[in-house]
Design a protein around this motif. Structure first.
Motif, short mmCIF file in Angstrom:
data_model
loop_
_atom_site.label_atom_id
_atom_site.label_comp_id
_atom_site.label_asym_id
_atom_site.label_seq_id
_atom_site.Cartn_x
_atom_site.Cartn_y
_atom_site.Cartn_z
N LEU A 64 -11.42 -7.87 -8.93
CA LEU A 64 -10.99 -7.26 -7.67
C LEU A 64 -12.24 -6.41 -7.31
CD1 LEU A 64 -7.27 -6.50 -8.27
CD2 LEU A 64 -8.22 -8.20 -7.22
N ASP A 65 -12.40 -6.33 -6.10
CA ASP A 65 -13.43 -5.55 -5.52
C ASP A 65 -12.86 -4.07 -4.90
OD1 ASP A 65 -15.27 -7.48 -5.93
OD2 ASP A 65 -14.95 -8.35 -4.06
N GLU A 66 -11.63 -4.05 -4.35
CA GLU A 66 -11.20 -3.14 -3.62
C GLU A 66 -9.77 -3.10 -3.57
OE1 GLU A 66 -11.74 -0.16 0.65
OE2 GLU A 66 -12.95 -2.03 -0.02
N LEU A 67 -8.96 -1.78 -3.83
CA LEU A 67 -7.59 -1.88 -3.62
C LEU A 67 -7.30 -0.77 -2.65
CD1 LEU A 67 -6.76 -2.05 -7.42
CD2 LEU A 67 -5.98 -3.83 -5.82
N ARG A 68 -6.40 -0.89 -1.65
CA ARG A 68 -5.72 0.04 -1.08
C ARG A 68 -4.30 0.29 -1.11
NH1 ARG A 68 -8.83 2.12 3.13
NH2 ARG A 68 -10.99 1.19 3.59
N LEU A 69 -4.00 1.55 -0.94
CA LEU A 69 -2.52 1.99 -1.19
C LEU A 69 -2.05 2.95 -0.01
CD1 LEU A 69 0.18 2.81 -2.51
CD2 LEU A 69 -0.94 4.61 -3.91
N LEU A 70 -1.26 2.49 0.66
CA LEU A 70 -0.37 3.41 1.47
C LEU A 70 1.03 3.88 1.19
CD1 LEU A 70 -1.11 1.30 4.95
CD2 LEU A 70 -2.53 3.35 4.01
N TYR A 71 1.07 4.97 1.24
CA TYR A 71 2.64 5.74 1.03
C TYR A 71 3.07 6.74 1.90
CZ TYR A 71 0.71 9.74 -1.43
OH TYR A 71 -0.05 10.89 -1.67
N ARG A 72 4.30 6.90 1.97
CA ARG A 72 4.75 7.88 2.81
C ARG A 72 6.15 8.51 2.45
NH1 ARG A 72 6.25 4.76 8.54
NH2 ARG A 72 7.75 3.44 7.69
N GLN A 73 6.60 9.43 2.78
CA GLN A 73 7.96 9.96 2.30
C GLN A 73 9.03 9.77 3.53
OE1 GLN A 73 8.07 14.29 1.80
NE2 GLN A 73 10.23 14.30 1.65
N LEU A 74 10.21 9.19 3.02
CA LEU A 74 11.20 8.99 3.98
C LEU A 74 12.18 10.39 4.07
CD1 LEU A 74 12.26 5.43 2.98
CD2 LEU A 74 10.67 6.23 5.10
N ALA A 75 12.39 10.76 5.11
CA ALA A 75 13.32 12.05 5.32
C ALA A 75 14.63 11.17 5.55
CB ALA A 75 12.74 13.06 6.58
N ILE A 76 15.59 11.58 4.67
CA ILE A 76 16.96 10.87 4.87
C ILE A 76 17.85 11.76 4.92
CG2 ILE A 76 18.24 9.33 3.63
CD1 ILE A 76 15.90 8.19 2.24
N ASN A 77 18.63 11.61 5.71
CA ASN A 77 20.25 12.48 5.88
C ASN A 77 21.29 11.28 6.13
OD1 ASN A 77 20.37 11.52 8.72
ND2 ASN A 77 19.68 13.37 9.45
N GLU A 78 22.42 11.75 6.21
CA GLU A 78 23.62 10.73 6.34
C GLU A 78 23.59 9.59 7.27
OE1 GLU A 78 27.11 12.98 6.40
OE2 GLU A 78 26.62 13.97 4.29
N SER A 79 22.89 9.82 8.63
CA SER A 79 23.01 9.05 9.58
C SER A 79 21.69 8.23 9.82
CB SER A 79 23.33 9.86 10.82
OG SER A 79 22.35 10.87 11.18
N PHE A 80 20.69 8.70 9.43
CA PHE A 80 19.51 7.86 9.66
C PHE A 80 18.14 8.06 8.78
CE2 PHE A 80 18.70 12.21 11.38
CZ PHE A 80 17.21 12.41 11.45
N GLN A 81 17.10 7.48 8.83
CA GLN A 81 15.87 7.55 8.07
C GLN A 81 14.97 7.93 9.16
OE1 GLN A 81 14.80 4.40 5.12
NE2 GLN A 81 16.94 3.48 5.37
N GLN A 82 13.99 9.04 8.84
CA GLN A 82 12.89 9.49 9.40
C GLN A 82 11.53 9.43 8.71
OE1 GLN A 82 12.52 10.11 12.79
NE2 GLN A 82 10.54 10.02 12.34
N PRO A 83 10.87 8.50 8.95
CA PRO A 83 9.67 8.49 7.97
C PRO A 83 8.57 9.40 8.25
CG PRO A 83 9.80 6.54 9.42
CD PRO A 83 10.76 7.27 9.83
N GLY A 84 7.92 9.67 7.42
CA GLY A 84 6.98 10.72 7.43
C GLY A 84 5.44 9.83 7.81
N ARG A 85 4.35 10.52 7.76
CA ARG A 85 2.94 9.84 8.12
C ARG A 85 2.56 9.18 6.87
NH1 ARG A 85 -1.55 12.24 6.19
NH2 ARG A 85 -1.54 14.24 5.30
N TRP A 86 1.71 8.20 7.01
CA TRP A 86 0.97 7.31 6.05
C TRP A 86 0.06 8.06 5.37
CZ3 TRP A 86 3.64 3.31 3.84
CH2 TRP A 86 4.26 2.59 4.58
N HIS A 87 -0.20 8.00 4.07
CA HIS A 87 -1.51 8.44 3.25
C HIS A 87 -2.04 7.27 2.81
CE1 HIS A 87 0.23 12.60 2.99
NE2 HIS A 87 1.52 12.19 2.93
#
Length: 449
Positions: A333-356
């Motif tokens: 392998l030459d390179e690996l990329r990872l994208l992750y983000r937090q999900l802000a969750i309440n009872e009615s919806f999911q609101q994703p945060g920004r990607w890292h």
């Protein structure tokens, strides 16, 4: 026949003269046997009793309808299957359907007393199949009719089955009508004719549903490396049977020292040994018959396989998480990329945060096909749900973006359980995934630039 009737008339005249001389004090004749209904199977021997007391010189007749069969001991009928046994009992051998009806044993006195036996002849079932060849063919989407016309006494029943693993019962009646035919309707069908007389009759039919080729491929993307082998498999269903060929980048392939093409049943295999750089590319499995053509594509690639996450969905710490995944790649392998983000969750919806965006150093060559990678994510929020995707690159290029993986950190007011993460994964919208792919493509373009 004329002579027989003359003899019969003479016998009857003599009997009547004798009857006139009988004293009125004598006891008259009477039947000791009784009338009865008989059932006989075709081919049987049947005995109809007629026992009379005090017959004297009177004549006993056997009649069937207007026809006289016997008079006294004289056989009037010329049918040799009829004869008198043990006096006046009428025996019929090799009973046939034509023998059904009423048989009358009659005393020829002035009263003309008689005794009636009713004979029913049981006939084993017989069947007339259509088509007579017992083979039917129809195109997919069309219709087919199979027919079993049955006869016998009693009237036979006709039941239909498809002869498969479960012998599926399809219905009753002389016709089996099949419409909107599909490939799975092909096969053997049977009608069973039975009326309880003798063994049932089973007639088998072969139904052939004609359709253009249908192709499925085991894998649309085959991962390999230089010096290794690649195996491509396609499954072809067609009737009439199809001719199958393999193409690379629209050019037909021929067998060679490194390329082998084989078929077993519906499965067709292309085997490439000692893969060379020119072997990478797009391949097609193409099938033709008189009704049409089908094609399925397979890519042979040296790019890494998609990453598979192996870490558990629940973190062991509140602010960090050890992410683990595996990538199959023949070259290092030459390179690996990872994208992750937090999900802000309440009872009615999911609101994703920004990607890292994280660039992970390429691991040391594993010496095997599978490369196992771990990376610790720090500075995470306690009691939060995150999602991540990974992409890997080797000298042949970037692989496909992995599936979204979700994990949960410890702590916070709410601690998720593993069964709570599954619906979150299922609820991730296609728009979010498409956004990930687009974002990753932008990173790739920047890297190549």
């Amino acid at each position: 026949m004329e002579g027989g009737w003359l003899v019969l008339a003479a016998v009857l005249i003599a009997a009547r003269a004798q009857n006139n001389r009988i004293s009125v004090t004598d006891d008259g004749p009477r039947f000791l046997s009784r009338g009865h209904s008989y059932r006989a199977v075709v081919g049987d021997t049947l005995l109809l009793p007629c026992q009379v007391q005090n017959l004297g010189s009177l004549v006993l007749l056997w009649r069937r309808g207007p026809a006289v069969l016997t008079a006294a001991s004289l056989m009037v009928t010329r049918d040799e299957r009829f004869r008198l046994v043990d006096g006046y009992n009428l025996q019929i051998t090799d009973v046939g359907p034509q023998d059904a009806g009423d048989y009358v044993c009659q005393i020829s006195d002035r009263i003309s007393r008689d005794q009636v036996h009713t004979v029913e002849v049981l006939v084993p079932p017989s069947v007339r199949a259509s088509p007579e060849s017992k083979h039917a063919a129809a195109r997919r989407g069309g219709a087919a009719v199979l027919e079993c016309r049955a006869s016998g006494n009693p009237v036979p029943t006709v039941t239909w089955h498809k002869l498969n693993d479960t012998n599926t019962r399809l219905g009753e009646g002389p016709q089996l009508q099949l419409s909107r035919l599909e490939r799975h309707h092909s096969g053997r069908y049977a009608c069973t004719v039975d009326n309880g007389v003798g063994p049932p009759i089973v007639t088998e039919f072969q139904l052939q549903v004609l359709y253009p080729p249908e192709i499925t491929v085991e894998r649309s993307w085959v991962h390999t490396g230089e010096g290794f082998r690649a195996e491509l498999l396609c499954t072809v269903h067609a009737d009439p049977p199809a001719e199958v060929g393999w193409y690379q980048n629209s050019f037909p392939l021929s067998a060679s020292e490194r390329i082998t093409m084989s078929a077993r049943g519906n499965n067709h295999t292309l085997l490439i040994a000692n893969v060379q750089p020119e072997d990478f590319g797009n391949y097609s499995c193409v099938a033709d018959n008189s009704l049409g053509r089908a094609r399925q594509h397979v890519e042979v690639s040296g790019r890494p396989g998609p990453a598979v996450f192996t870490s558990p969905p629940l973190a062991r710490r509140a602010a960090s998480y050890l992410l683990a995944f595996a990538v199959d790649s023949y070259p290092p392998l030459d390179e690996l990329r990872l994208l992750y983000r937090q999900l802000a969750i309440n009872e009615s919806f999911q609101q994703p945060g920004r990607w890292h965006d994280v660039v992970i150093p390429a691991p040391e060559p594993a010496g095997s096909l599978t490369h196992r990678v771990t990376h610790e994510l720090r500075g995470l929020q306690p009691g939060a749900v995150y999602e991540a995707i990974v992409q890997a690159k080797n000298r042949y290029g970037w692989n496909e973006v992995s599936d979204i993986f979700q994990f949960h950190t410890l702590g916070g007011a709410h601690t998720a359980h593993a069964d709570e993460l599954t619906p979150m994964f299922a609820a991730a919208s296609k728009n979010q995934l498409a956004y990930c792919v687009i974002l990753t493509a932008l990173y790739i373009m920047n890297a190549l630039a």
